[in-house]
Design a protein around this motif. Structure first.
Motif, PDB file in Angstrom:
ATOM      1  N   ARG A 164      39.971  35.926  31.257  1.00  0.00           N
ATOM      2  CA  ARG A 164      40.326  34.735  32.021  1.00  0.00           C
ATOM      3  C   ARG A 164      41.746  34.348  31.706  1.00  0.00           C
ATOM      4  N   PHE A 167      44.181  29.252  36.026  1.00  0.00           N
ATOM      5  CA  PHE A 167      43.881  28.851  37.400  1.00  0.00           C
ATOM      6  C   PHE A 167      44.981  29.140  38.303  1.00  0.00           C
ATOM      7  N   SER A 175      36.092  32.933  43.802  1.00  0.00           N
ATOM      8  CA  SER A 175      36.760  32.652  42.338  1.00  0.00           C
ATOM      9  C   SER A 175      36.978  31.282  42.503  1.00  0.00           C
ATOM     10  N   HIS A 177      37.086  27.311  41.988  1.00  0.00           N
ATOM     11  CA  HIS A 177      36.643  26.527  40.937  1.00  0.00           C
ATOM     12  C   HIS A 177      36.556  24.968  41.594  1.00  0.00           C
ATOM     13  N   ARG A 180      37.945  22.035  39.391  1.00  0.00           N
ATOM     14  CA  ARG A 180      39.128  21.874  39.245  1.00  0.00           C
ATOM     15  C   ARG A 180      39.827  21.442  40.391  1.00  0.00           C
ATOM     16  N   ARG A 249      39.765  30.694  39.760  1.00  0.00           N
ATOM     17  CA  ARG A 249      39.886  31.417  38.376  1.00  0.00           C
ATOM     18  C   ARG A 249      40.785  32.682  38.643  1.00  0.00           C
ATOM     19  N   HIS A 250      41.778  32.879  37.442  1.00  0.00           N
ATOM     20  CA  HIS A 250      42.618  33.701  37.284  1.00  0.00           C
ATOM     21  C   HIS A 250      42.020  34.579  36.356  1.00  0.00           C
ATOM     22  N   ARG A 251      41.867  36.007  36.749  1.00  0.00           N
ATOM     23  CA  ARG A 251      41.503  37.032  35.768  1.00  0.00           C
ATOM     24  C   ARG A 251      42.600  38.206  35.600  1.00  0.00           C
TER      25      ARG A 251
END
Length: 439
Positions: A164, A167, A175, A177, A180, A249-251
């Motif tokens: 992760r 964001f 994904s 959130h 947030r 969410r950033h992966r």
């Protein structure tokens, strides 16, 4: 030319993925995969038993696996015992009503296993067939190269892990959130409506004071009420949730250190190795080669044959050449050390060695082999396995015993019959409880 426009419902429809892989009649791929996962341990034990009954040449074939019915039984609803019931059994030409039917005896000609049950009921083993790929996966499931260390990032075929990384404002709906996003929306509403909310509070307070004074002109009160209404409309135009507020969410993928390994296969083809012993050695190395080629794609394999002289050969020549001669085992170890220094020196390489011989060697050369192993090869390798295809203790076995006692990463076993190949192989390359070591 454009086609008909889609309605909002059609544009937002979820995609449906249909598995159209061909299955056999009355079979389901999904059900089969669930069955294999559920009874993994029982199938693995059955595969190990089946391996002992086949030769090395057909090891990659599928197999019929039998599991005891008690291991795969499922709870079912059925009629309880007792009560009076009348049943019609078609095809009865032996008995009539009132005859007493004897209880079946053990050792009958039925296809089931075991003796007859005292209550007249029995259980047959559940038999099904696994494919060649499934058979090999189960066979090599708990094997691994010992002390393998991940040392280097490979540019051609790296391994990745996902982690992760905060964001972002755009992404996949799955994904999203929510917490947030609502937090960002709240901050935006406070920032955009803060000044208007302060003006509205002042205007409402001023309007309340004017309404309490009886001498206030009605026009002034109406004008102030219009101002309050305009401020309320202004605040109402601030959206509760804007697409700008959405956070996903950033992966990101990061390369992992990848294991680089090389396996040296050293086989004795001297005159003392008769055809039976050579066949045992070839069987062992064929099994080792299958194991490496299936599970360690980035592993180099170096084949070395030796009699009085050692030579690095290709795979086909290693298994099928008929050249023979005297016995100088140290020539193979010396060539292995030379190849390591030329091609595989460096901390990024995991080096392994596997040697097969009948143990017959010159006395002076056997002590030389021990010296080469202890002072040159074992400091460089992660693991070295020696397999003797003869039962009697030759001078090489005695020297190697001293090496084993002093070095934990040196192992040695004997193989006298083909049935011992698989147990010895599994013992030499059994997976460590701690798994693969990572740096």
């Amino acid at each position: 030319m454009t086609g008909p426009s889609k309605t909002p419902g059609e544009r937002n429809a979820l995609h449906q993925i249909i598995d159209r892989r061909l299955s056999g009649k009355n079979k389901s791929i999904g059900n089969r995969e669930r069955f294999l996962r559920r009874y993994r341990e029982q199938i693995r034990d059955a595969v190990r038993k089946a391996v002992g009954d086949r030769s090395i040449h057909n090891i990659e074939e599928g197999a019929d696996i039998s599991l005891p019915k008690r291991d795969v039984s499922e709870p079912v609803f059925h009629h309880g015992s007792g009560g009076n019931r009348e049943m019609v059994h078609p095809g009865n030409q032996e008995y009539v009503r009132g005859d007493r039917i004897p209880r079946p005896r053990g050792g009958g000609g039925g296809s089931g296993s075991g003796d007859a049950s005292p209550d007249g009921s029995g259980e047959d083993d559940f038999t099904f067939r696994i494919t060649r790929e499934e058979f090999m996966n189960y066979f090599f499931d708990d094997l691994a190269l010992p002390r393998l260390i991940r040392t280097q990032l490979l540019a051609d075929a790296p391994e990745w892990k996902t982690r992760r990384a905060g964001f972002i404002s755009e992404g996949n709906p799955t994904s999203l959130h929510v917490v947030r996003s609502m937090r960002v929306a709240l901050g935006r509403r406070i920032a955009m409506g803060g000044e208007a909310r302060l003006e509205l509070r002042r205007a409402e307070e001023h309007l309340r004071l004017l309404e309490q004074r009886p001498d206030t002109p009605a026009a002034e009160i109406d004008m102030l009420r219009a101002e309050v209404e305009e401020l309320r409309k202004r605040l109402g135009r601030v959206p509760f949730l804007d697409p700008f507020d959405l956070r996903f969410r950033h992966r990101i993928r990061e390369p992992l250190p990848t294991s680089k390994a090389v396996m040296f296969c050293l086989m004795d083809v001297s005159g003392s190795m008769d055809e039976a012993r050579k066949d045992l050695a070839k069987r062992f190395f064929i099994l080792l080669y299958l194991f490496l080629s299936r599970h360690y794609k980035q592993t180099d394999v170096v084949f070395i044959r030796h009699h009085t002289q050692a030579a690095e050969v290709q795979e086909d020549e290693f298994f099928h050449a008929t050249e023979s001669g005297g016995t100088v085992v140290s020539s193979a170890l010396t060539l292995m050390h030379q190849v390591i220094r030329e091609r595989y020196m460096g901390s990024e390489w995991n080096i392994y060695g596997a040697q097969a011989s009948d143990g017959d060697n010159w006395q002076q050369d056997s002590s030389k082999c021990r010296d080469i192993l202890e002072n040159k090869l074992l400091p460089l390798v992660r693991y070295f396995a020696y397999v003797q295809v003869a039962d009697e203790d030759q001078n090489l076995w005695e020297e190697y015993t001293r090496v084993r006692d002093a070095n934990a990463h040196f192992a040695m076993q004997k193989i006298v019959t083909p049935a011992q190949i698989f147990p010895v192989f599994r013992d030499l390359f059994r997976k460590s409880p701690n798994g693969v070591i990572t740096s």
